[in-house]
Motif scaffolding. Sequence first.
Motif, PDB file in Angstrom:
ATOM      1  N   ILE A  15      39.912  41.579  40.385  1.00 41.10           N
ATOM      2  CA  ILE A  15      38.910  42.626  40.190  1.00 41.10           C
ATOM      3  C   ILE A  15      38.437  43.016  41.579  1.00 41.10           C
ATOM      4  O   ILE A  15      37.593  42.348  42.183  1.00 41.10           O
ATOM      5  N   LEU A  16      39.018  44.081  42.103  1.00 38.14           N
ATOM      6  CA  LEU A  16      38.887  44.440  43.508  1.00 38.14           C
ATOM      7  C   LEU A  16      37.949  45.633  43.678  1.00 38.14           C
ATOM      8  O   LEU A  16      38.307  46.764  43.346  1.00 38.14           O
ATOM      9  N   PHE A  17      36.763  45.369  44.208  1.00 38.71           N
ATOM     10  CA  PHE A  17      35.791  46.421  44.459  1.00 38.71           C
ATOM     11  C   PHE A  17      35.831  46.815  45.933  1.00 38.71           C
ATOM     12  O   PHE A  17      35.685  45.968  46.819  1.00 38.71           O
ATOM     13  N   GLY A  18      36.044  48.105  46.178  1.00 37.22           N
ATOM     14  CA  GLY A  18      36.007  48.643  47.526  1.00 37.22           C
ATOM     15  C   GLY A  18      34.975  49.747  47.612  1.00 37.22           C
ATOM     16  O   GLY A  18      34.110  49.884  46.741  1.00 37.22           O
ATOM     17  N   GLU A  19      35.082  50.544  48.649  1.00 39.54           N
ATOM     18  CA  GLU A  19      34.174  51.670  48.812  1.00 39.54           C
ATOM     19  C   GLU A  19      34.949  52.829  49.407  1.00 39.54           C
ATOM     20  O   GLU A  19      35.675  52.654  50.395  1.00 39.54           O
ATOM     21  N   GLY A  20      34.829  53.987  48.789  1.00 43.61           N
ATOM     22  CA  GLY A  20      35.582  55.138  49.263  1.00 43.61           C
ATOM     23  C   GLY A  20      34.891  56.441  48.927  1.00 43.61           C
ATOM     24  O   GLY A  20      33.846  56.461  48.270  1.00 43.61           O
ATOM     25  N   ALA A  21      35.471  57.536  49.387  1.00 42.96           N
ATOM     26  CA  ALA A  21      34.932  58.867  49.130  1.00 42.96           C
ATOM     27  C   ALA A  21      35.575  59.445  47.882  1.00 42.96           C
ATOM     28  O   ALA A  21      36.801  59.442  47.737  1.00 42.96           O
ATOM     29  N   TRP A  23      36.214  41.671  47.428  1.00 44.28           N
ATOM     30  CA  TRP A  23      35.779  42.868  48.158  1.00 44.28           C
ATOM     31  C   TRP A  23      36.950  43.382  48.976  1.00 44.28           C
ATOM     32  O   TRP A  23      37.561  42.631  49.761  1.00 44.28           O
ATOM     33  N   TRP A  24      37.243  44.674  48.803  1.00 43.88           N
ATOM     34  CA  TRP A  24      38.316  45.305  49.576  1.00 43.88           C
ATOM     35  C   TRP A  24      37.709  45.770  50.893  1.00 43.88           C
ATOM     36  O   TRP A  24      37.281  46.908  51.037  1.00 43.88           O
ATOM     37  N   ARG A  25      37.685  44.885  51.847  1.00 43.97           N
ATOM     38  CA  ARG A  25      37.014  45.117  53.125  1.00 43.97           C
ATOM     39  C   ARG A  25      37.670  46.240  53.924  1.00 43.97           C
ATOM     40  O   ARG A  25      36.994  47.052  54.564  1.00 43.97           O
ATOM     41  N   ASP A  26      39.000  46.257  53.898  1.00 52.01           N
ATOM     42  CA  ASP A  26      39.753  47.251  54.672  1.00 52.01           C
ATOM     43  C   ASP A  26      40.726  47.982  53.753  1.00 52.01           C
ATOM     44  O   ASP A  26      41.930  47.671  53.738  1.00 52.01           O
ATOM     45  N   PRO A  27      40.246  48.950  52.971  1.00 53.81           N
ATOM     46  CA  PRO A  27      41.126  49.657  52.034  1.00 53.81           C
ATOM     47  C   PRO A  27      42.282  50.352  52.744  1.00 53.81           C
ATOM     48  O   PRO A  27      42.146  50.838  53.870  1.00 53.81           O
ATOM     49  N   HIS A  28      43.416  50.395  52.077  1.00 53.89           N
ATOM     50  CA  HIS A  28      44.609  51.058  52.598  1.00 53.89           C
ATOM     51  C   HIS A  28      45.352  51.679  51.424  1.00 53.89           C
ATOM     52  O   HIS A  28      45.080  51.341  50.262  1.00 53.89           O
ATOM     53  N   PRO A  29      46.295  52.572  51.682  1.00 54.94           N
ATOM     54  CA  PRO A  29      47.039  53.185  50.575  1.00 54.94           C
ATOM     55  C   PRO A  29      47.811  52.149  49.764  1.00 54.94           C
ATOM     56  O   PRO A  29      48.417  51.226  50.326  1.00 54.94           O
ATOM     57  N   VAL A  30      47.778  52.289  48.449  1.00 51.09           N
ATOM     58  CA  VAL A  30      48.563  51.448  47.546  1.00 51.09           C
ATOM     59  C   VAL A  30      49.319  52.362  46.598  1.00 51.09           C
ATOM     60  O   VAL A  30      48.992  53.540  46.450  1.00 51.09           O
ATOM     61  N   HIS A  31      50.327  51.814  45.936  1.00 51.24           N
ATOM     62  CA  HIS A  31      51.150  52.617  45.041  1.00 51.24           C
ATOM     63  C   HIS A  31      51.816  51.687  44.029  1.00 51.24           C
ATOM     64  O   HIS A  31      51.756  50.457  44.162  1.00 51.24           O
ATOM     65  N   ALA A  71      52.993  51.777  36.276  1.00 55.35           N
ATOM     66  CA  ALA A  71      53.333  53.202  36.319  1.00 55.35           C
ATOM     67  C   ALA A  71      52.543  53.934  37.399  1.00 55.35           C
ATOM     68  O   ALA A  71      53.070  54.847  38.037  1.00 55.35           O
ATOM     69  N   SER A  72      51.287  53.541  37.602  1.00 48.59           N
ATOM     70  CA  SER A  72      50.446  54.205  38.597  1.00 48.59           C
ATOM     71  C   SER A  72      49.273  53.298  38.927  1.00 48.59           C
ATOM     72  O   SER A  72      49.017  52.297  38.248  1.00 48.59           O
ATOM     73  N   VAL A  73      48.548  53.670  39.981  1.00 52.85           N
ATOM     74  CA  VAL A  73      47.382  52.896  40.396  1.00 52.85           C
ATOM     75  C   VAL A  73      46.315  53.867  40.873  1.00 52.85           C
ATOM     76  O   VAL A  73      46.614  54.896  41.493  1.00 52.85           O
ATOM     77  N   VAL A  74      45.044  53.566  40.568  1.00 49.37           N
ATOM     78  CA  VAL A  74      43.962  54.478  40.907  1.00 49.37           C
ATOM     79  C   VAL A  74      42.713  53.676  41.244  1.00 49.37           C
ATOM     80  O   VAL A  74      42.496  52.574  40.711  1.00 49.37           O
ATOM     81  N   ARG A  75      41.895  54.216  42.147  1.00 53.59           N
ATOM     82  CA  ARG A  75      40.590  53.653  42.451  1.00 53.59           C
ATOM     83  C   ARG A  75      39.557  54.421  41.634  1.00 53.59           C
ATOM     84  O   ARG A  75      39.364  55.626  41.839  1.00 53.59           O
ATOM     85  N   VAL A  76      38.905  53.752  40.711  1.00 56.40           N
ATOM     86  CA  VAL A  76      37.957  54.403  39.808  1.00 56.40           C
ATOM     87  C   VAL A  76      36.529  54.150  40.302  1.00 56.40           C
ATOM     88  O   VAL A  76      36.119  52.999  40.430  1.00 56.40           O
ATOM     89  N   PRO A  77      35.769  55.204  40.586  1.00 58.76           N
ATOM     90  CA  PRO A  77      34.391  55.016  41.047  1.00 58.76           C
ATOM     91  C   PRO A  77      33.525  54.313  40.004  1.00 58.76           C
ATOM     92  O   PRO A  77      33.599  54.620  38.806  1.00 58.76           O
ATOM     93  N   VAL A  78      32.706  53.388  40.453  1.00 56.70           N
ATOM     94  CA  VAL A  78      31.783  52.710  39.554  1.00 56.70           C
ATOM     95  C   VAL A  78      30.825  53.718  38.921  1.00 56.70           C
ATOM     96  O   VAL A  78      30.444  53.580  37.745  1.00 56.70           O
ATOM     97  N   SER A  79      30.453  54.746  39.654  1.00 54.69           N
ATOM     98  CA  SER A  79      29.540  55.757  39.108  1.00 54.69           C
ATOM     99  C   SER A  79      30.107  56.428  37.864  1.00 54.69           C
ATOM    100  O   SER A  79      29.354  56.809  36.955  1.00 54.69           O
TER     101      SER A  79
END
Length: 216
Positions: A45-51, A133-141, A149-157
């Motif tokens: 369960i990987l929580f990061g932070e992004g735009a 905690w995903w301290r240093d996010p990078h592209p994943v696929h 089939a796919s991967v996505v970062r879903v905002p907690v909001s």
Amino acid sequence: MRARTDLTLPDWWHPLADKAAGTEGEPWVRLAPPNMEGRHSAVLILFGEGAHEGQTGPDVLICQRAANMNNHAGQPAFPGGGTEPGDADAVATALREANEEVGLDADSVVVVTTLPEVWISVSNFRVTPVLAWWRDPHPVHARQTEEVASVVRVPVSELVDPANRVRAQHPSGYVGPAFQVRDLLVWGFTAGILSAVLDLAGWSKPWGPGRLVPVS
């Protein structure tokens, strides 16, 4: 595993890290394995932070399982899978599986704690959720395309938005929490654990009971 207390975490992480350290009650007791049977496994369960749409905030990594898998085909899920002989512990399993499935660099991740083991009856897996905690996010696929089939970062909001909270209804009679976000219907084990984690962190908003969405 005890929650690490030597970490410098973002402010939004602290409520979850603090509460996770003492998690023992519901829903974990209800989801505990009934006996010593079942294959050991782990999910990340990987929580990061992004735009996201111009706003910055916490997000969680979700995979869409391949449609031809034997178990949980086509369902959104956390990265993870069964323990292999070379895995030292549940953390090693979760990080290895995430690397194999989506190309996650383990060095970019800080493991905060593990949650109590839960049981998936349909596949007889004993699953240890690993909070990180995903301290240093990078592209994943989708690296392991036979499983992902796919991967996505879903905002907690978006996850806590009452408009995106529903209940999944299975022909077996199962009814449980679900999320309709980013063209995904997250339900079953993943939604149950995700809902519990959001509650644990104090991030959830009142939403019940939510409309019923049929699943198969």
